[in-house]
Design a protein around this motif. Structure first.
Motif, short mmCIF file in Angstrom:
data_model
loop_
_atom_site.label_atom_id
_atom_site.label_comp_id
_atom_site.label_asym_id
_atom_site.label_seq_id
_atom_site.Cartn_x
_atom_site.Cartn_y
_atom_site.Cartn_z
N THR A 177 -9.30 14.70 -6.12
CA THR A 177 -9.20 15.84 -5.44
C THR A 177 -9.76 15.58 -4.50
OG1 THR A 177 -11.01 16.59 -6.76
CG2 THR A 177 -8.39 16.63 -6.78
N HIS A 178 -10.46 16.50 -2.68
CA HIS A 178 -11.04 16.70 -1.68
C HIS A 178 -10.77 17.95 -1.74
CE1 HIS A 178 -12.31 16.30 1.79
NE2 HIS A 178 -13.12 14.55 1.41
N PRO A 179 -11.84 18.68 -1.19
CA PRO A 179 -11.88 19.94 -0.71
C PRO A 179 -11.51 20.64 0.65
CG PRO A 179 -14.05 19.06 -0.78
CD PRO A 179 -13.86 18.46 -1.44
N GLY A 180 -11.50 19.31 1.60
CA GLY A 180 -10.83 19.57 2.60
C GLY A 180 -9.29 19.15 3.14
N LEU A 181 -8.62 19.35 2.05
CA LEU A 181 -7.30 18.41 2.90
C LEU A 181 -6.67 19.52 3.25
CD1 LEU A 181 -5.39 15.98 1.99
CD2 LEU A 181 -5.38 16.67 0.26
N ARG A 182 -5.70 19.64 4.36
CA ARG A 182 -5.05 20.51 4.71
C ARG A 182 -3.59 20.30 4.94
NH1 ARG A 182 -6.46 22.99 10.13
NH2 ARG A 182 -4.96 24.59 9.04
N ALA A 183 -3.93 18.69 5.72
CA ALA A 183 -2.58 18.17 6.54
C ALA A 183 -1.94 17.18 5.13
CB ALA A 183 -3.03 16.84 7.46
N ASP A 184 -0.58 16.86 5.28
CA ASP A 184 -0.51 16.31 4.30
C ASP A 184 0.07 14.72 5.05
OD1 ASP A 184 0.15 17.88 2.58
OD2 ASP A 184 2.71 18.54 2.75
N VAL A 185 -0.18 13.40 4.63
CA VAL A 185 -0.26 12.22 4.97
C VAL A 185 0.93 11.32 3.47
CG1 VAL A 185 -1.29 10.28 6.21
CG2 VAL A 185 -2.40 12.64 6.48
N LEU A 186 1.81 10.89 4.35
CA LEU A 186 2.58 10.00 3.11
C LEU A 186 2.59 8.73 4.35
CD1 LEU A 186 5.53 10.50 1.86
CD2 LEU A 186 5.62 8.33 2.86
N ARG A 187 1.78 7.54 3.56
CA ARG A 187 2.07 5.92 4.09
C ARG A 187 1.99 4.99 3.11
NH1 ARG A 187 -3.47 2.04 3.88
NH2 ARG A 187 -2.66 0.59 5.36
N ALA A 188 3.27 4.63 3.46
CA ALA A 188 4.10 3.65 2.84
C ALA A 188 3.90 1.94 4.44
CB ALA A 188 4.89 3.45 2.32
N ASP A 189 3.20 1.37 3.74
CA ASP A 189 2.40 -0.06 4.42
C ASP A 189 2.86 0.70 5.55
OD1 ASP A 189 3.28 -1.50 2.58
OD2 ASP A 189 5.24 -1.30 2.69
N ASP A 190 2.91 0.42 6.87
CA ASP A 190 2.97 0.43 8.33
C ASP A 190 3.33 1.80 9.19
OD1 ASP A 190 1.08 -1.60 8.64
OD2 ASP A 190 2.38 -3.11 9.03
N VAL B 33 0.95 -1.44 0.04
CA VAL B 33 0.05 -0.15 0.27
C VAL B 33 0.99 1.31 0.25
CG1 VAL B 33 -1.92 1.53 1.03
CG2 VAL B 33 -1.93 -1.05 1.02
N ILE B 34 0.55 2.03 -0.57
CA ILE B 34 0.94 3.21 -1.03
C ILE B 34 -0.32 4.32 -0.86
CG2 ILE B 34 2.02 5.35 -1.89
CD1 ILE B 34 4.65 3.43 -2.58
N ASP B 35 0.03 5.34 -0.29
CA ASP B 35 -1.72 6.60 -0.10
C ASP B 35 -0.64 8.13 0.21
OD1 ASP B 35 -3.76 4.60 0.18
OD2 ASP B 35 -3.83 4.39 2.13
N LEU B 36 -1.02 8.68 -0.55
CA LEU B 36 -0.58 10.27 -0.61
C LEU B 36 -2.07 10.93 -0.35
CD1 LEU B 36 2.59 9.68 -2.62
CD2 LEU B 36 3.06 9.63 -0.76
#
Length: 244
Positions: A173-186, A109-112
Motif C-alpha cells: 500500500t502507498h499513501p500517495g497513490l492517485r492515478a491508475d496504472v496497469l502495466r503488462a510487459d511493454d 511483468v505485471i504491475d498494478l
C-alpha cells in the motif's frame, strides 16, 4: 493467384500459424483494428515499429525477420508520440476487452498501481484467477493500492480477498497513490486524474514502450519508486480480519 497473395507476408503468416494466433487475436492483443493485421498479411506493408516489435514478441519471433524493411522505417530516436497507441477521453470509451487482454498477454511483468479497485473488479472479472495463474507461470506480479482507501469497501481485502493468499504476489500500500496504472510487459493503460472529475471521467492513455522510452520510461520509474517506498501488505493479518 492474386497480387495480394504474391506480395503477402508469408513469414508473418507462418509465425501466426506456429503460435496459433488469429488475425483477431493479434489485433486484440495490440489494441488495433483487425484490418491492419490483415493488410500486414496480404500486402507488403510494414507496420510501425512499436506494433511490429509488440507483435513479434507476442508471436515469439524476430520483428526484423517478419518485416525486413523495418529498419528502413525505424527512427534513430523515438519520440513520446510514438509510444501513444491510443488516447481515450474517458474510461467508458476504452474497448472493454482491452483491460483483460492486456494482462492476459503479459509474460515477464505485471504491475498494478490501482486507486480504483471497484472498476478493476468489473473490467477484469477473473482477475484473482488470472494473476494467480500468471504468478504460478513465473510472471512477476506487483500490486500497490491506497494506504487509506476512501469508502467502506475499497481495500484489496474487500474487493479481491483471494489475492491475499496467492503465493508470489507482491502486495503493498502507498499513501500517495492517485492515478491508475496497469502495466503488462511493454504495454501500459494509464488513467490520468483531473481535479474536479471522478475517475470514471478521467482520460486513459494506452502506451507502448519503444526504444529509449522517453514517455513510458517516466511511468516505469514512477512504478519502481512506488513499490520501493510502499508498505508491504501482511496477508495473514488481512486474512484474519476478513475471516472475523
Amino acid at each position: 493467384m492474386t497480387t495480394a497473395t504474391i506480395t503477402g507476408n508469408e513469414r508473418l503468416r507462418g509465425a501466426m500459424a506456429a503460435a496459433n494466433v488469429t488475425i483477431e487475436g493479434l489485433a486484440d492483443h495490440l489494441g488495433i483494428d483487425p484490418k491492419s493485421v490483415d493488410r500486414w498479411l496480404n500486402t507488403d506493408r510494414t507496420p510501425h515499429a512499436r506494433n511490429a516489435e509488440a507483435a513479434a514478441t507476442y508471436l515469439g519471433a524476430d520483428a526484423y525477420h517478419l518485416w525486413p524493411k523495418l529498419g528502413e522505417r525505424r527512427r534513430s530516436t523515438p519520440t513520446a508520440q510514438d509510444e501513444v497507441v491510443a488516447c481515450y477521453p474517458m474510461r467508458s470509451t476504452v474497448p472493454y476487452s482491452l483491460w483483460r487482454s492486456t494482462l492476459a498477454g503479459a509474460s515477464p511483468v505485471i504491475d498494478l498501481a490501482v486507486a480504483n479497485l471497484l472498476f478493476l473488479a468489473d473490467a477484469v472479472w477473473d482477475l484473482p484467477t488470472l494473476l494467480a495463474d500468471k504468478s504460478a507461470a513465473g510472471v512477476r506480479v506487483r500490486i500497490v493500492t491506497p494506504a487509506d482507501p476512501a469508502g467502506p469497501v475499497t481495500g484489496l481485502g474487500d474487493i479481491f480477498p483471494s489475492l491475499l493468499a496467492v503465493p508470489g504476489l507482491r502486495l503493498s500500500t502507498h499513501p500517495g497513490l492517485r492515478a491508475d496504472v496497469l502495466r503488462a510487459d511493454d504495454d501500459l493503460l494509464v488513467t490520468t486524474p483531473i481535479d474536479g472529475l471522478t475517475p470514471a471521467l478521467a482520460p486513459v492513455l494506452h502506451l507502448r514502450r519503444l526504444g529509449a522510452a522517453p514517455m513510458v520510461g517516466g511511468y516505469l520509474a514512477t512504478l519502481d519508486h512506488l513499490y520501493a517506498t510502499a508498505t508491504p501488505t501482511r496477508p495473514v493479518s488481512h486474512l484474519r480480519a476478513v475471516a472475523a
